[in-house]
Design a protein around this motif. Structure first.
Motif, mmCIF file in Angstrom:
data_model
loop_
_atom_site.group_PDB
_atom_site.id
_atom_site.type_symbol
_atom_site.label_atom_id
_atom_site.label_comp_id
_atom_site.label_asym_id
_atom_site.label_seq_id
_atom_site.Cartn_x
_atom_site.Cartn_y
_atom_site.Cartn_z
ATOM 1 N N PRO B 92 0.781 -1.087 -0.015
ATOM 2 C CA PRO B 92 0.084 0.059 0.195
ATOM 3 C C PRO B 92 0.897 1.055 0.075
ATOM 4 C CG PRO B 92 -0.596 -1.634 1.812
ATOM 5 C CD PRO B 92 0.702 -1.985 1.179
ATOM 6 N N ALA B 200 -5.545 -0.124 4.331
ATOM 7 C CA ALA B 200 -4.991 -0.178 3.002
ATOM 8 C C ALA B 200 -6.278 -0.377 2.351
ATOM 9 C CB ALA B 200 -4.223 -1.322 2.575
ATOM 10 N N ARG B 221 -4.132 4.194 3.048
ATOM 11 C CA ARG B 221 -3.020 3.851 1.972
ATOM 12 C C ARG B 221 -3.820 3.338 0.933
ATOM 13 N NH1 ARG B 221 0.778 0.409 4.915
ATOM 14 N NH2 ARG B 221 -1.306 -0.252 5.625
ATOM 15 N N VAL B 223 -3.918 0.810 -2.374
ATOM 16 C CA VAL B 223 -3.310 -0.325 -3.581
ATOM 17 C C VAL B 223 -3.984 -0.192 -4.686
ATOM 18 C CG1 VAL B 223 -2.931 -2.755 -3.630
ATOM 19 C CG2 VAL B 223 -2.798 -1.978 -1.463
ATOM 20 N N THR B 245 -1.924 -8.964 0.599
ATOM 21 C CA THR B 245 -1.785 -7.626 1.624
ATOM 22 C C THR B 245 -3.009 -7.615 2.375
ATOM 23 O OG1 THR B 245 -1.081 -5.483 2.208
ATOM 24 C CG2 THR B 245 -2.213 -5.797 0.058
ATOM 25 N N ILE B 247 -6.438 -5.823 3.087
ATOM 26 C CA ILE B 247 -6.994 -4.842 2.528
ATOM 27 C C ILE B 247 -8.443 -4.386 3.219
ATOM 28 C CG2 ILE B 247 -8.346 -4.347 0.399
ATOM 29 C CD1 ILE B 247 -5.912 -5.181 -1.324
#
Lengths: 476, 476
Positions: B92, B200, B221, B223, B245, B247
């Motif tokens: 992110p 994220a 953040r 992505v 990741t 999210i």
């Protein structure tokens, strides 16, 4: 001989006149009223009519039959002032008021409910006919609405605000204003501009629950600075808090803060700004009640003492003209770029036409005349609500003496729980705002705010009487 | 013999007709045009008039004199499609686009500037006269504005939205809508409701810069999930990112996403919702362009595949009726309580009257007729802007083929810097939006978005020609 109808009017008029005298405190709480015979003689009415008038007043809860004999103005609580608090909890608290606010908001749109909860104003107090006519004219004459406002909002409104700022003993350029969706957006954007999640924010205690909710939603923490019911935020305690803990912003409402109606002196405003400047803490000043002094003055905002652009002045017309127009503004000082950028990403801009209608109303010169009348309505209304609380609430109840605005703060004896009272009152179709909503630390459990934005009608009077009974019932 | 004035009109009409044939691609880029003699004979005009027409077209940048002799349709770039990207950066990124947006916003309110920057719509395309008349009628007939809306906004508007939802192949109850200050507030509130700072969020790449700015302001953040210029977000890459990741939310615009104008197929919408549901990730769906299919269809939102209330559907009338009315909505699904609470603390409510006017316009049945016309205006306009770019921009330029909406995405050769082009263009009073604004990672340095919400006028045509020259100049 008078008809039945005339007699009925007669006893009602008599009762009403006596109620007036009670509210005016010609008759004080606990005082003996004229005997039936004397009342009949003085008013040139029959004894039966006098009796009917007293019976009406008794059923309204304004008078009572004395232990011996005769009628007395009912005395429940004395006029105790709110005691200033002096305990400071300098450790910032996470805030969680949202859930309690829902009931207050829900009751706001229910017309069957006596509206003493939200800070609403009676439509008949507002110049909506004139404003809407102005809006209608603007709508017919233009293609307004086809595009977004610039980042600061329409220049026509900002020019009028710049002119008005002279009356606040300020001289703010039109380009220093950013218009917002009411003062609530202004405060929200200001908080976002000067803090990051986790930061501590100093607020008055009690404070407006919408502010506490914004603090909660932004992941901030609150440091509650006790406020004096007449002088506002306690600056000695603020100073102690600033030394004890890192505070990133302070939100205050020096002019007639909601819910206490306190007015900070100009000296204290100056000291407030100086103190915060020394600690490099921006002040977010909520001035929505600034126009509503009961004595007709227009106190200056603390912004008048701002030398470094660190006071973000927030205002709106929601408490004077038209809540549903959602027209507010912020003068963000040195945070202007940040606030403009935040404004874009929150709402892009305001609806254009309502802003232009407000600008036109300002320009017409009718605004000041209207506000004069509104102020005196509130001054009289708050006084009558206050008297009614004095007459109806349990002994030991303390009541604020607002200098402006239209809120009353009522501190009941310890044994009364405000949430229980709120629930009981709602069952009787009466809305109030419980004290803990005004505190990050859920204090003020025995306090309520009564909003006096509507006239003191018989319905409102009965509601206050009922609230007093419900509070007394909790004490057993 | 025709007058001078008639002759003037004649050559202009001839030039215009040939321009049309070029835009219609009857004459393709690089093709030889009829000789002067033949043109004169075919059109029954003098050679001098034919020459004047070609001179006009040449000065407009549409044709050129060939190396040998004769007139040719100018060919600059071929109609290369945007290449889909396949690289995913699953880590992110902090977002920082705010500063770049200011120039775009500032240019939006300057009438001297050719408005190809912000996503604005020509006022003549919008039914503002009818809407404003309706608003004026409502304003005159009521005391609207005297109070705040309830927490969800006025029921009159929500009822109309509930009815309209049937056309989206949904059936949404009026109480499931919360009205907002445009879709921007809807997205902002939705993001606030489902994330916490630091989380994220998966977004399309490129994505609307207002969304990226909201992500920046909320401390989130991003992505970036590459989007295909015709099919939208790449779901294989989304799946990889979800595995790589944590999210917390996904924001997507399956119907004619801004800036690419891509349309996700219904199968992919279903897959998108299923994929996110499997990973317990809510989808914030921005459907503001959903009504603007160039082929006249109304694709369903991904919300139609939502079985668990985890899709927050955001919409507005800002791209179809009246940007300056600031009327939007969100269907928050299982996050409704949270969104209502956030709405109160952000802006309390919307301005009432504009919402009622929109409700009345919906109810009148004129909305669908209007949108049909608007769609065909945009379909034609975008096509003409696109042709102009093909004719004017340097070789190697790639252009999107939007299926709806009114944005064009232009990918220029590597040597062209979009920020430089933006600055150069502004000096020529032309606004564009540089590519890096549409990316958290500041990608798309050689891309721009051209907004085609205004008719393809001679002024717009000249602006595109100028942009092509400025881009070519960077290549030396």
């Amino acid at each position: 001989m008078p008809s039945k109808k005339q007699l009925e009017l007669l006893y009602l008029r008599t009762a009403d006149e006596i109620a007036q005298l009670i509210h005016n405190r010609t008759f004080r709480a606990g005082e003996r009223l004229p005997s039936l015979r004397r009342l009949a003689a003085e008013r040139k009415i029959s004894i039966a009519t006098a009796l009917a008038a007293y019976a009406k007043l008794e059923s309204d809860g304004l008078i009572e039959i004395g232990a011996k004999s005769g009628h007395f103005v009912r005395r429940q609580c004395d006029q105790l002032p709110i005691r200033p608090r002096q305990r400071l909890h300098a450790a910032p608290s996470r805030v969680s008021v949202s859930s309690g606010i829902i009931a207050v908001i829900a009751a706001m749109s229910d017309r069957a409910v006596v509206p003493l909860g939200g800070a609403l104003i009676a439509p008949e107090y507002l110049p909506l006919r004139a404003l809407n006519r102005s809006l209608a004219g603007l709508a017919r004459a233009s293609l307004c609405g086809a595009t977004y406002d610039g980042p600061r909002g329409p220049v026509a409104l900002r020019q009028q605000l710049a002119k008005r700022s002279l009356r606040w003993q300020l001289s703010i350029d039109e380009d220093q204003f950013v218009t917002t969706v009411g003062a609530m957006e202004a405060i929200h954007l200001s908080l976002s501009a000067v803090t990051r999640p986790g930061d501590a924010v100093a607020v008055e205690s009690p404070a407006y629950f919408g502010l506490l909710q914004a603090i909660e939603h932004l992941g901030l923490r609150a440091v509650e600075i006790p406020a004096h019911a007449e002088r506002g935020m306690d600056l000695d305690l603020l100073q102690r808090a600033l030394r004890a803990t890192p505070i990133r912003a302070c939100v205050a409402s020096p002019n007639f803060m909601n819910p206490l109606g306190a007015l900070m002196s100009d000296e204290d405003k100056q000291r407030l700004v100086a103190l915060l400047t020394r600690h490099d803490v921006p002040l977010i000043e909520d001035d929505v009640y600034g126009e509503l002094a009961h004595d007709g003055s227009r106190p200056m905002p603390a912004k008048a003492f701002d030398r470094h652009g660190t006071v973000l002045l927030c205002g709106s017309v929601s408490k004077t003209l038209a809540p549903g127009y959602r027209v507010g503004w912020v003068v963000p000082g040195r945070y202007q770029d940040k606030v403009e950028s935040l404004k874009f990403s929150h709402t892009v801009g305001n609806a254009t036409l309502p802003q232009l209608a407000v600008a036109e109303y300002f320009e017409s010169g009718r605004y000041d005349r209207h506000v004069r009348k509104l102020r005196s309505n509130f001054a009289r209304g708050v006084q009558r609500f206050r008297d009614a609380v004095v007459l109806s609430f349990p002994r030991g109840t303390r009541i604020s003496t607002p200098r402006g605005g239209f809120a009353l703060w009522v501190e009941m004896p310890r044994g009364v729980d405000a949430y229980t009272l709120q629930a009981d009152a709602l069952r009787h179709q009466i809305a109030i705002a419980p004290g803990p909503l005004f505190s990050a630390r859920r204090g003020f459990r025995n306090c309520i705010r009564i909003s006096c934005g509507y006239p003191f009608s018989p319905r409102a009077s009965a509601a206050i009487t009922r609230l007093g009974e419900l509070a007394a019932a909790q004490l057993g």
